[in-house]
Write an enzyme that holds these catalytic residues in place. Structure first.
Site, short mmCIF file in Angstrom:
data_model
loop_
_atom_site.label_atom_id
_atom_site.label_comp_id
_atom_site.label_asym_id
_atom_site.label_seq_id
_atom_site.Cartn_x
_atom_site.Cartn_y
_atom_site.Cartn_z
N GLU A 264 1.61 12.02 47.00
CA GLU A 264 0.75 13.12 47.44
C GLU A 264 -0.25 12.57 48.45
O GLU A 264 -1.41 12.33 48.15
CB GLU A 264 0.03 13.77 46.25
CG GLU A 264 -0.66 15.05 46.66
CD GLU A 264 -1.37 15.74 45.53
OE1 GLU A 264 -1.35 16.98 45.52
OE2 GLU A 264 -1.97 15.06 44.68
N GLU B 62 -4.15 17.64 35.64
CA GLU B 62 -4.53 16.65 36.64
C GLU B 62 -6.04 16.67 36.89
O GLU B 62 -6.56 17.66 37.39
CB GLU B 62 -3.82 16.91 37.97
CG GLU B 62 -4.23 15.92 39.04
CD GLU B 62 -3.65 16.22 40.41
OE1 GLU B 62 -3.73 15.33 41.27
OE2 GLU B 62 -3.13 17.34 40.62
#
Length: 188
Positions: free
Chosen positions: A158, A59
């Site tokens: 998120e 990520e």
């Protein structure tokens, strides 16, 4: 330990962190050494994960707001690292919040990096709240784009909900209803 926990809960994907530039160190001065170490670590990790039939996820995290010292900051950099590592069980975890902050151009980035994507995460920019909160991103458009590209994986939320969890998922019920779907009635 992460593989043990992932196996216990039936999670086939693990986020593999890239690490941070050491405090007081110039990023450019250590970039080569950090890349070499990261690639070696990723090859080791990918081989370990392949024994468990698991996927490792890289990520990119923005270094403008979230973590100025995080090593991997853009999908372009992540794609280059994935190519150098050359393991099919390593994928891109594309967090649209971070991608928007670092690069924008989300439609083109989704199209370009789609073959590498193993997981999507979302949060509105700039507040990092629910997708229907005020901000820069048009999530109904982005979700339709993901569908048109053939994305069938999970979309991780998120973000920092403004209220409780159920309240914070109200946007999803509204989105499903706008598409003529029952909430919970699809795996897309």
């Amino acid at each position: 330990a992460a593989v043990h926990y992932a196996r216990a809960v039936g999670c086939p994907r693990i986020h593999v962190m890239a690490g941070r530039v050491p405090l007081g160190t110039d990023r450019a001065a250590v970039a080569g050494e950090m890349e070499t170490t990261f690639i070696e670590n990723l090859r080791y990790t990918a081989d370990l994960l392949s024994q468990e039939d698991m996927i490792g996820l890289l990520e990119p995290i923005n270094n403008r707001i979230t973590d100025p010292r995080y090593y991997l900051n853009t999908p372009h950099h992540a794609a280059a690292i994935l190519e150098k590592v050359g393991r099919p069980n390593l994928k891109l975890q594309l967090d649209l919040f971070h991608c928007q902050i670092m690069d924008g151009n989300l439609s083109r980035n989704l199209e370009t990096y789609f073959p590498l994507i193993g997981h999507i995460q979302i949060a509105q920019v700039p507040g990092r709240h629910e997708p229907d909160s005020p901000g820069e991103l048009n999530f109904p458009y982005l979700f339709e784009l993901l569908e048109s590209l053939g994305y069938t994986g999970y979309v991780g939320c998120e973000y920092a909900p403004k209220g409780d969890t159920l309240e914070g998922l109200g946007w999803l019920r509204s989105y499903w209803e706008s598409r003529g779907l029952q909430h919970g009635g699809t795996n897309k």
